[in-house]
Scaffold this motif. Structure first.
Motif, PDB file in Angstrom:
ATOM      1  N   TRP A   1     -25.834   0.085  36.966  1.00  0.00           N
ATOM      2  CA  TRP A   1     -26.255  -0.650  38.162  1.00  0.00           C
ATOM      3  C   TRP A   1     -25.391  -0.239  39.349  1.00  0.00           C
ATOM      4  O   TRP A   1     -24.192   0.007  39.217  1.00  0.00           O
ATOM      5  CB  TRP A   1     -26.111  -2.155  37.943  1.00  0.00           C
ATOM      6  N   SER A   2     -26.014  -0.184  40.520  1.00  0.00           N
ATOM      7  CA  SER A   2     -25.263   0.088  41.743  1.00  0.00           C
ATOM      8  C   SER A   2     -24.610  -1.197  42.233  1.00  0.00           C
ATOM      9  O   SER A   2     -24.961  -2.309  41.815  1.00  0.00           O
ATOM     10  CB  SER A   2     -26.195   0.629  42.828  1.00  0.00           C
ATOM     11  N   TYR A   3     -23.650  -1.048  43.134  1.00  0.00           N
ATOM     12  CA  TYR A   3     -23.002  -2.229  43.718  1.00  0.00           C
ATOM     13  C   TYR A   3     -24.018  -3.078  44.487  1.00  0.00           C
ATOM     14  O   TYR A   3     -23.950  -4.311  44.470  1.00  0.00           O
ATOM     15  CB  TYR A   3     -21.879  -1.805  44.661  1.00  0.00           C
ATOM     16  N   VAL A   4     -24.934  -2.404  45.159  1.00  0.00           N
ATOM     17  CA  VAL A   4     -25.954  -3.123  45.922  1.00  0.00           C
ATOM     18  C   VAL A   4     -26.818  -3.962  44.982  1.00  0.00           C
ATOM     19  O   VAL A   4     -27.125  -5.129  45.266  1.00  0.00           O
ATOM     20  CB  VAL A   4     -26.832  -2.141  46.727  1.00  0.00           C
ATOM     21  N   ARG A   5     -27.194  -3.373  43.861  1.00  0.00           N
ATOM     22  CA  ARG A   5     -28.041  -4.096  42.907  1.00  0.00           C
ATOM     23  C   ARG A   5     -27.296  -5.291  42.308  1.00  0.00           C
ATOM     24  O   ARG A   5     -27.874  -6.370  42.120  1.00  0.00           O
ATOM     25  CB  ARG A   5     -28.499  -3.146  41.800  1.00  0.00           C
TER      26      ARG A   5
ATOM     27  N   ALA B   1     -24.830  -6.978  43.744  1.00  0.00           N
ATOM     28  CA  ALA B   1     -24.718  -7.998  44.788  1.00  0.00           C
ATOM     29  C   ALA B   1     -26.046  -8.724  44.973  1.00  0.00           C
ATOM     30  O   ALA B   1     -26.072  -9.953  45.152  1.00  0.00           O
ATOM     31  CB  ALA B   1     -24.272  -7.352  46.099  1.00  0.00           C
ATOM     32  N   THR B   2     -27.151  -7.983  44.905  1.00  0.00           N
ATOM     33  CA  THR B   2     -28.471  -8.599  45.038  1.00  0.00           C
ATOM     34  C   THR B   2     -28.732  -9.559  43.888  1.00  0.00           C
ATOM     35  O   THR B   2     -29.261 -10.658  44.080  1.00  0.00           O
ATOM     36  CB  THR B   2     -29.566  -7.515  45.071  1.00  0.00           C
TER      37      THR B   2
ATOM     38  N   ARG C   1     -25.530 -15.969  51.538  1.00  0.00           N
ATOM     39  CA  ARG C   1     -25.447 -14.733  50.761  1.00  0.00           C
ATOM     40  C   ARG C   1     -23.979 -14.296  50.712  1.00  0.00           C
ATOM     41  O   ARG C   1     -23.549 -13.395  51.440  1.00  0.00           O
ATOM     42  CB  ARG C   1     -26.319 -13.640  51.397  1.00  0.00           C
TER      43      ARG C   1
ATOM     44  N   TRP D   1     -22.231 -12.728  48.385  1.00  0.00           N
ATOM     45  CA  TRP D   1     -21.872 -11.478  47.726  1.00  0.00           C
ATOM     46  C   TRP D   1     -22.307 -10.275  48.546  1.00  0.00           C
ATOM     47  O   TRP D   1     -23.447 -10.178  48.982  1.00  0.00           O
ATOM     48  CB  TRP D   1     -22.505 -11.410  46.342  1.00  0.00           C
ATOM     49  N   THR D   2     -21.390  -9.361  48.743  1.00  0.00           N
ATOM     50  CA  THR D   2     -21.667  -8.090  49.407  1.00  0.00           C
ATOM     51  C   THR D   2     -21.182  -6.970  48.493  1.00  0.00           C
ATOM     52  O   THR D   2     -20.506  -7.225  47.481  1.00  0.00           O
ATOM     53  CB  THR D   2     -20.946  -7.993  50.755  1.00  0.00           C
ATOM     54  N   THR D   3     -21.513  -5.743  48.846  1.00  0.00           N
ATOM     55  CA  THR D   3     -21.009  -4.625  48.043  1.00  0.00           C
ATOM     56  C   THR D   3     -19.480  -4.611  48.064  1.00  0.00           C
ATOM     57  O   THR D   3     -18.844  -4.254  47.072  1.00  0.00           O
ATOM     58  CB  THR D   3     -21.546  -3.289  48.582  1.00  0.00           C
TER      59      THR D   3
ATOM     60  N   ARG E   1     -19.333   6.185  41.267  1.00  0.00           N
ATOM     61  CA  ARG E   1     -20.106   5.550  42.344  1.00  0.00           C
ATOM     62  C   ARG E   1     -19.582   5.990  43.700  1.00  0.00           C
ATOM     63  O   ARG E   1     -20.339   6.228  44.645  1.00  0.00           O
ATOM     64  CB  ARG E   1     -20.007   4.023  42.221  1.00  0.00           C
TER      65      ARG E   1
END
Length: 226
Positions: free
Chosen positions: A98-102, A104-105, A149, A151-153, A210
């Protein structure tokens, strides 16, 4: 001395108003002096605590909570079970690609799965409304609403790469933060590590991939340098 300290700007200056102005300046000087003394005492206190395995103040890192220090003096850190499970849920997803963006989402997503109620992130594809950052937990504890929101990357990266996650003491902010060493040159530990050594190594390797985004770091010098 029987003077009436009636200092009002714009009033014709007699001896009394001039003396009053003098005492206003003196009073402001002593206030500044006391402020500097307060800062000095606070800095001395932090310098002393920096070399101890005690928690000075502030919001603890994710996965930890503030407790009474075992010595009976001051505060320390201990594992927070909810944050501990949350960190391991994040780690599993990072190691699964998983990416950091995913991540956090996923953390910010609003799901209604009842298995995740009560502030516990279980091993399911959901996130309850209480999977908050520690900063938001502190806001809620004071009666303030959490961020919509939180959580961020950046917060995800910090949680997965910062030595604080492993219970080590750090000083400084952002990229300038460094691990505090004792007089033997060893890191000062505030609490048990969140991950074992093997898992932590895997996380750092995954984080490095990453960061490089598939690129191979170069060791050559740029010919245009200088």
């Amino acid at each position: 001395d029987g003077l009436t300290l009636d200092y009002r700007p714009g009033v014709a200056k007699g001896i009394d108003s001039m003396m009053a102005e003098l005492f206003v300046y003196l009073g402001s000087f002593f206030a500044q002096l006391e402020l500097n003394r307060f800062k000095s005492r606070a800095q001395d206190s932090h310098r002393a605590l920096r070399q101890m395995d005690r928690w000075a103040s502030g919001v603890p890192p994710l996965g930890f909570k503030v407790v009474e220090h075992p010595s009976g003096k001051g505060k320390g850190l201990a594992t927070d079970e909810v944050g501990y499970r949350l960190l391991h849920s994040m780690a599993r997803r990072l190691l699964d690609g998983w990416s950091y963006v995913r991540i956090a989402t996923w953390l910010n997503a609003a799901y209604t799965d009842p298995r995740c109620a009560g502030g516990h992130v279980l091993d399911c594809e959901c996130r309850d409304g209480a999977a908050l950052t520690n900063m938001d937990r502190a806001r809620v504890a004071k009666g303030n609403p959490p961020k919509s929101r939180p959580w961020t990357t950046g917060t995800v990266i910090d949680a997965m790469t910062s030595p604080r996650t492993q219970g080590l003491k750090m000083t400084g902010k952002g990229s300038a933060a460094v691990v505090v060493l004792d007089d033997q040159g060893e890191p000062i530990r505030l609490a048990p590590p969140t991950f074992d050594a093997a898992t932590w190594k895997q996380l750092q390797e995954a984080a490095l991939l990453r960061k490089l985004n598939g690129r191979t770091p170069t060791v050559s010098t740029n010919p245009m340098l200088g």
